[in-house]
Design a protein around this motif. Structure first.
Motif, mmCIF file in Angstrom:
data_model
loop_
_atom_site.group_PDB
_atom_site.id
_atom_site.type_symbol
_atom_site.label_atom_id
_atom_site.label_comp_id
_atom_site.label_asym_id
_atom_site.label_seq_id
_atom_site.Cartn_x
_atom_site.Cartn_y
_atom_site.Cartn_z
ATOM 1 N N GLY A 129 0.790 -1.216 0.000
ATOM 2 C CA GLY A 129 0.000 0.000 0.000
ATOM 3 C C GLY A 129 0.827 1.272 0.000
ATOM 4 N N GLY A 130 2.117 1.130 0.220
ATOM 5 C CA GLY A 130 3.000 2.290 0.265
ATOM 6 C C GLY A 130 3.475 2.720 -1.107
ATOM 7 N N SER A 131 4.382 3.677 -1.094
ATOM 8 C CA SER A 131 4.886 4.269 -2.340
ATOM 9 C C SER A 131 6.400 4.352 -2.318
ATOM 10 N N LEU A 132 6.964 4.312 -3.515
ATOM 11 C CA LEU A 132 8.384 4.549 -3.720
ATOM 12 C C LEU A 132 8.552 5.291 -5.039
ATOM 13 N N ARG A 133 9.652 6.030 -5.136
ATOM 14 C CA ARG A 133 9.975 6.711 -6.394
ATOM 15 C C ARG A 133 11.387 6.331 -6.810
ATOM 16 N N LEU A 134 11.491 5.753 -7.983
ATOM 17 C CA LEU A 134 12.792 5.395 -8.548
ATOM 18 C C LEU A 134 13.263 6.494 -9.499
ATOM 19 N N SER A 135 14.574 6.679 -9.524
ATOM 20 C CA SER A 135 15.188 7.633 -10.446
ATOM 21 C C SER A 135 16.307 6.938 -11.201
ATOM 22 N N CYS A 136 16.560 7.398 -12.413
ATOM 23 C CA CYS A 136 17.646 6.849 -13.212
ATOM 24 C C CYS A 136 18.243 7.967 -14.062
ATOM 25 N N ALA A 137 19.527 8.172 -13.890
ATOM 26 C CA ALA A 137 20.237 9.182 -14.665
ATOM 27 C C ALA A 137 21.082 8.512 -15.738
ATOM 28 N N ALA A 138 20.945 8.990 -16.958
ATOM 29 C CA ALA A 138 21.714 8.455 -18.076
ATOM 30 C C ALA A 138 22.857 9.398 -18.419
ATOM 31 N N SER A 139 23.983 8.818 -18.768
ATOM 32 C CA SER A 139 25.141 9.616 -19.174
ATOM 33 C C SER A 139 25.888 8.877 -20.276
ATOM 34 N N GLY A 140 26.810 9.588 -20.899
ATOM 35 C CA GLY A 140 27.575 8.987 -21.987
ATOM 36 C C GLY A 140 27.085 9.479 -23.330
ATOM 37 N N ASN A 141 26.991 8.551 -24.272
ATOM 38 C CA ASN A 141 26.636 8.889 -25.646
ATOM 39 C C ASN A 141 25.116 8.936 -25.793
ATOM 40 N N ILE A 142 24.514 10.000 -25.223
ATOM 41 C CA ILE A 142 23.063 10.154 -25.217
ATOM 42 C C ILE A 142 22.606 10.879 -26.473
ATOM 43 N N PHE A 143 21.577 10.339 -27.104
ATOM 44 C CA PHE A 143 20.960 11.002 -28.249
ATOM 45 C C PHE A 143 19.631 11.570 -27.791
ATOM 46 N N SER A 144 19.298 12.749 -28.306
ATOM 47 C CA SER A 144 18.121 13.463 -27.817
ATOM 48 C C SER A 144 16.819 12.708 -28.084
ATOM 49 N N ILE A 145 16.787 11.913 -29.146
ATOM 50 C CA ILE A 145 15.601 11.102 -29.437
ATOM 51 C C ILE A 145 15.884 9.698 -28.923
ATOM 52 N N ASN A 146 15.138 9.287 -27.916
ATOM 53 C CA ASN A 146 15.393 7.976 -27.322
ATOM 54 C C ASN A 146 14.167 7.506 -26.561
ATOM 55 N N THR A 147 14.248 6.304 -26.087
ATOM 56 C CA THR A 147 13.221 5.760 -25.197
ATOM 57 C C THR A 147 13.896 5.354 -23.897
ATOM 58 N N MET A 148 13.299 5.731 -22.796
ATOM 59 C CA MET A 148 13.786 5.297 -21.494
ATOM 60 C C MET A 148 12.653 4.616 -20.741
ATOM 61 N N GLY A 149 13.010 3.845 -19.758
ATOM 62 C CA GLY A 149 11.962 3.159 -19.020
ATOM 63 C C GLY A 149 12.499 2.277 -17.928
ATOM 64 N N TRP A 150 11.650 1.339 -17.530
ATOM 65 C CA TRP A 150 11.963 0.445 -16.422
ATOM 66 C C TRP A 150 11.500 -0.969 -16.756
ATOM 67 N N ASP A 151 12.340 -1.925 -16.413
ATOM 68 C CA ASP A 151 11.994 -3.340 -16.418
ATOM 69 C C ASP A 151 12.157 -3.849 -14.997
ATOM 70 N N ARG A 152 11.648 -5.039 -14.722
ATOM 71 C CA ARG A 152 11.856 -5.655 -13.417
ATOM 72 C C ARG A 152 11.993 -7.151 -13.561
ATOM 73 N N GLN A 153 12.664 -7.727 -12.560
ATOM 74 C CA GLN A 153 12.819 -9.176 -12.531
ATOM 75 C C GLN A 153 12.640 -9.651 -11.109
ATOM 76 N N ALA A 154 11.618 -10.459 -10.917
ATOM 77 C CA ALA A 154 11.348 -11.059 -9.619
ATOM 78 C C ALA A 154 12.094 -12.383 -9.522
ATOM 79 N N PRO A 155 12.350 -12.850 -8.295
ATOM 80 C CA PRO A 155 13.072 -14.120 -8.128
ATOM 81 C C PRO A 155 12.381 -15.263 -8.863
ATOM 82 N N GLY A 156 13.130 -15.995 -9.660
ATOM 83 C CA GLY A 156 12.591 -17.139 -10.374
ATOM 84 C C GLY A 156 11.747 -16.802 -11.587
ATOM 85 N N LYS A 157 11.683 -15.534 -11.955
ATOM 86 C CA LYS A 157 10.865 -15.125 -13.095
ATOM 87 C C LYS A 157 11.715 -14.408 -14.137
#
Length: 114
Positions: A15-43
């Motif tokens: 029932g609680g909340s969390l906020r994830l952040s992700c900073a990208a660096s390096g050879n970044i192009f202005s047109i891109n897709t960013m996002g999040w994936d997840r992996q649970a144990p055994g999946k």
């Protein structure tokens, strides 16, 4: 090459909340897709959310209405606001970046206790 550094994971009660952040660096192009994936144990790793640089989004059905992806293009940063967390959201969450190649971060653990 692109480097992705996640932050914001942790332990939260159901029932609680969390906020994830992700900073990208390096050879970044202005047109891109960013996002999040997840992996649970055994999946397999699964898509959680994506956001293109022009603003379009898509979400896994399991998180629609609870998670919100956003980004700050000036900072090359993507966020994931996670509300109404459930024990089944427990997983390692990986930041994702795509332009010509796929990149993932090291991952951050999210644990939701019942």
């Amino acid at each position: 090459q692109v480097q992705l550094v996640e932050s914001g994971g942790g332990l939260v009660q159901a029932g609680g909340s969390l906020r994830l952040s992700c900073a990208a660096s390096g050879n970044i192009f202005s047109i891109n897709t960013m996002g999040w994936d997840r992996q649970a144990p055994g999946k397999q790793r699964e898509l959680v959310a994506r956001m293109a640089s022009h603003g379009s989004t898509n979400y896994a059905d399991s998180v629609k209405g609870r998670f919100t992806i956003s980004r700050d293009n000036a900072k090359n940063t993507v966020y994931l606001q996670m509300n109404s967390l459930k024990p089944e959201d427990t997983a390692v969450y990986y930041c994702y970046y795509y332009w010509l190649n796929d990149y993932w971060g090291q991952g951050t653990q999210v644990t939701v206790s019942s």
